[in-house]
Motif scaffolding. Structure first.
Motif, PDB file in Angstrom:
ATOM      1  N   PRO A  72       0.810  -1.223   0.000  1.00  0.00           N
ATOM      2  CA  PRO A  72       0.000   0.000   0.000  1.00  0.00           C
ATOM      3  C   PRO A  72       0.841   1.270   0.000  1.00  0.00           C
ATOM      4  O   PRO A  72       0.307   2.362  -0.183  1.00  0.00           O
ATOM      5  N   TYR A  73       2.153   1.127   0.202  1.00  0.00           N
ATOM      6  CA  TYR A  73       3.038   2.294   0.261  1.00  0.00           C
ATOM      7  C   TYR A  73       3.697   2.605  -1.080  1.00  0.00           C
ATOM      8  O   TYR A  73       4.387   3.601  -1.216  1.00  0.00           O
ATOM      9  N   ASP A  74       3.497   1.740  -2.078  1.00  0.00           N
ATOM     10  CA  ASP A  74       4.066   1.971  -3.393  1.00  0.00           C
ATOM     11  C   ASP A  74       3.196   2.940  -4.187  1.00  0.00           C
ATOM     12  O   ASP A  74       2.024   3.164  -3.876  1.00  0.00           O
ATOM     13  N   PHE A  75       3.782   3.489  -5.250  1.00  0.00           N
ATOM     14  CA  PHE A  75       3.092   4.442  -6.126  1.00  0.00           C
ATOM     15  C   PHE A  75       1.816   3.822  -6.681  1.00  0.00           C
ATOM     16  O   PHE A  75       1.843   2.744  -7.269  1.00  0.00           O
ATOM     17  N   GLN A  76       0.696   4.509  -6.529  1.00  0.00           N
ATOM     18  CA  GLN A  76      -0.612   3.969  -6.907  1.00  0.00           C
ATOM     19  C   GLN A  76      -1.150   4.545  -8.224  1.00  0.00           C
ATOM     20  O   GLN A  76      -2.263   4.213  -8.623  1.00  0.00           O
ATOM     21  N   GLY A  77      -0.370   5.424  -8.863  1.00  0.00           N
ATOM     22  CA  GLY A  77      -0.806   5.973 -10.134  1.00  0.00           C
ATOM     23  C   GLY A  77      -1.275   7.415 -10.024  1.00  0.00           C
ATOM     24  O   GLY A  77      -1.561   7.922  -8.937  1.00  0.00           O
ATOM     25  N   MET A  78      -1.381   8.085 -11.192  1.00  0.00           N
ATOM     26  CA  MET A  78      -1.728   9.508 -11.236  1.00  0.00           C
ATOM     27  C   MET A  78      -3.226   9.767 -11.354  1.00  0.00           C
ATOM     28  O   MET A  78      -3.664  10.915 -11.337  1.00  0.00           O
ATOM     29  N   GLY A  79      -4.023   8.716 -11.527  1.00  0.00           N
ATOM     30  CA  GLY A  79      -5.464   8.907 -11.605  1.00  0.00           C
ATOM     31  C   GLY A  79      -5.888   9.718 -12.811  1.00  0.00           C
ATOM     32  O   GLY A  79      -5.363   9.562 -13.918  1.00  0.00           O
ATOM     33  N   ARG A  80      -6.847  10.642 -12.615  1.00  0.00           N
ATOM     34  CA  ARG A  80      -7.407  11.411 -13.729  1.00  0.00           C
ATOM     35  C   ARG A  80      -6.331  12.190 -14.493  1.00  0.00           C
ATOM     36  O   ARG A  80      -6.385  12.288 -15.724  1.00  0.00           O
ATOM     37  N   GLU A  81      -5.360  12.746 -13.788  1.00  0.00           N
ATOM     38  CA  GLU A  81      -4.292  13.462 -14.472  1.00  0.00           C
ATOM     39  C   GLU A  81      -3.579  12.554 -15.467  1.00  0.00           C
ATOM     40  O   GLU A  81      -3.230  12.969 -16.579  1.00  0.00           O
ATOM     41  N   GLY A  82      -3.364  11.305 -15.082  1.00  0.00           N
ATOM     42  CA  GLY A  82      -2.744  10.349 -15.986  1.00  0.00           C
ATOM     43  C   GLY A  82      -3.615  10.056 -17.195  1.00  0.00           C
ATOM     44  O   GLY A  82      -3.119   9.915 -18.320  1.00  0.00           O
ATOM     45  N   LEU A  83      -4.923   9.971 -16.991  1.00  0.00           N
ATOM     46  CA  LEU A  83      -5.842   9.755 -18.105  1.00  0.00           C
ATOM     47  C   LEU A  83      -5.803  10.921 -19.078  1.00  0.00           C
ATOM     48  O   LEU A  83      -5.824  10.729 -20.303  1.00  0.00           O
ATOM     49  N   GLU A  84      -5.731  12.120 -18.553  1.00  0.00           N
ATOM     50  CA  GLU A  84      -5.658  13.304 -19.413  1.00  0.00           C
ATOM     51  C   GLU A  84      -4.367  13.320 -20.220  1.00  0.00           C
ATOM     52  O   GLU A  84      -4.362  13.728 -21.391  1.00  0.00           O
ATOM     53  N   ILE A  85      -3.272  12.847 -19.621  1.00  0.00           N
ATOM     54  CA  ILE A  85      -2.003  12.749 -20.345  1.00  0.00           C
ATOM     55  C   ILE A  85      -2.123  11.740 -21.479  1.00  0.00           C
ATOM     56  O   ILE A  85      -1.710  12.002 -22.617  1.00  0.00           O
ATOM     57  N   LEU A  86      -2.682  10.574 -21.190  1.00  0.00           N
ATOM     58  CA  LEU A  86      -2.850   9.553 -22.223  1.00  0.00           C
ATOM     59  C   LEU A  86      -3.691  10.069 -23.386  1.00  0.00           C
ATOM     60  O   LEU A  86      -3.359   9.862 -24.558  1.00  0.00           O
ATOM     61  N   ALA A  87      -4.783  10.760 -23.058  1.00  0.00           N
ATOM     62  CA  ALA A  87      -5.656  11.278 -24.114  1.00  0.00           C
ATOM     63  C   ALA A  87      -4.943  12.329 -24.962  1.00  0.00           C
ATOM     64  O   ALA A  87      -5.103  12.367 -26.189  1.00  0.00           O
ATOM     65  N   ALA A  88      -4.147  13.176 -24.322  1.00  0.00           N
ATOM     66  CA  ALA A  88      -3.419  14.215 -25.052  1.00  0.00           C
ATOM     67  C   ALA A  88      -2.390  13.599 -25.997  1.00  0.00           C
ATOM     68  O   ALA A  88      -2.224  14.045 -27.138  1.00  0.00           O
ATOM     69  N   VAL A  89      -1.693  12.575 -25.528  1.00  0.00           N
ATOM     70  CA  VAL A  89      -0.697  11.910 -26.362  1.00  0.00           C
ATOM     71  C   VAL A  89      -1.372  11.174 -27.519  1.00  0.00           C
ATOM     72  O   VAL A  89      -0.878  11.170 -28.647  1.00  0.00           O
ATOM     73  N   ARG A  90      -2.517  10.549 -27.257  1.00  0.00           N
ATOM     74  CA  ARG A  90      -3.268   9.891 -28.332  1.00  0.00           C
ATOM     75  C   ARG A  90      -3.680  10.906 -29.394  1.00  0.00           C
ATOM     76  O   ARG A  90      -3.572  10.648 -30.597  1.00  0.00           O
ATOM     77  N   ASP A  91      -4.150  12.068 -28.955  1.00  0.00           N
ATOM     78  CA  ASP A  91      -4.589  13.086 -29.919  1.00  0.00           C
ATOM     79  C   ASP A  91      -3.431  13.562 -30.783  1.00  0.00           C
ATOM     80  O   ASP A  91      -3.623  13.887 -31.959  1.00  0.00           O
ATOM     81  N   ARG A  92      -2.219  13.585 -30.235  1.00  0.00           N
ATOM     82  CA  ARG A  92      -1.058  14.059 -30.991  1.00  0.00           C
ATOM     83  C   ARG A  92      -0.534  13.006 -31.953  1.00  0.00           C
ATOM     84  O   ARG A  92      -0.128  13.308 -33.071  1.00  0.00           O
TER      85      ARG A  92
END
Length: 286
Positions: A72-92
């Motif tokens: 439970p102490y390891d990195f759990q991900g960026m959540g919505r911010e990460g989704l927005e990054i993925l979508a931006a990269v897909r659009d490019r």
């Protein structure tokens, strides 16, 4: 396995093609290659990955934003911010994106951004999640459980199809054994069996099977020879600094080298890869 009414072949030539985007599909003659880091860490990271892979013949981008971690102490991900990054990269770049969904409550948010929803091995028999994904109009990448039999794997897919979503890809990612040298045991026999008994595309994840980057290239070639319809491979601009699964992540150079090896053997098994493209314009991220 007689209860699997929807996942089993009705005749030897019965094979489904899953459309992921206008140009990308799984299950046809063209192999599907999915590459990217275990976790989305920044826009700059994902732009670097996508820029390099998209011109090499990798059609889709992977990256976790909600991470199921043993501690439970390891990195759990960026959540919505990460989704927005993925979508931006897909659009490019035009690359469809694959990311994991862990709970029913996450489906609506993730489906609004991602092109393929991945079910991790820990959730292969999360039946409420499988049922809910049956009502989603997006392809599902279903990973085999850590110790799941082939029948249990097929029946997990059956849950999704039975609830209305026919767009399921099966992913062999290795099963747990007594040996600790590799992270898991890549079951290529299961790949052959699944291609014979189901009509669904079969994707192989050699990264999680091996757990060591130096084992990934040969396992990749073996998977293609065994009849896999595609691969999902972890890579990172600076593997040693990856916030998760650093030991198994390939460098971008090594990932491109694997693609070229796959390109060389694909015709032998009657498959193809997209051609190498011109480099994309560089993007500056503040």
């Amino acid at each position: 396995m007689q209860k699997a009414k929807l996942t089993l072949k009705t005749e030897p030539s019965h094979s489904s093609i899953i459309q992921i985007s206008e140009r990308v599909s799984a299950g046809g003659s063209e192999l599907l290659l999915i590459g990217g880091p275990c976790s989305v860490e920044s826009r700059a990271q994902m732009d670097a990955v996508a820029s390099r892979l998209s011109v090499a013949g990798v059609q889709a981008l992977r990256g976790g934003v909600y991470k199921p971690r043993t501690s439970p102490y390891d990195f759990q991900g960026m959540g919505r911010e990460g989704l927005e990054i993925l979508a931006a990269v897909r659009d490019r770049t035009g690359m469809p994106v694959v990311t994991e969904v862990m709970a029913v409550s996450q489906i609506e948010e993730i489906a609004a951004y991602a092109d393929v929803l991945q079910i991790g091995s820990r959730n292969m028999q999360n039946f409420d999640l499988l049922k809910a994904l049956g009502h989603v109009d997006k392809p599902i990448l279903l990973k085999r459980g850590l110790a799941a039999t082939i029948e249990e794997f097929v029946m997990a897919a059956e849950y999704i199809l039975a609830h209305g979503n026919p767009n399921v890809m099966l992913c062999e990612r290795g099963i747990r054994s007594f040996d600790t040298y590799t992270r898991n045991v890549l079951d290529l026999g299961a790949v052959v069996a699944l291609k014979q008994i189901t009509h669904l595309p079969v994707i192989v994840d050699p990264s999680h099977a091996a757990g060591k980057r130096e084992l990934v290239p040969n396992l990749t070639l073996a998977a293609i020879a065994a009849g896999a319809d595609g691969l999902i491979i972890e890579c990172h601009p600076d593997p040693e600094k990856s916030v998760s699964d650093a030991r198994q992540a390939l460098s971008l150079d090594d990932m491109v080298a694997i693609v070229e090896k796959v390109r060389a053997i694909a015709p032998i098994v009657g498959r193809t890869l997209p051609p190498v493209q011109e480099p994309l314009p560089q993007v500056v991220v503040a």
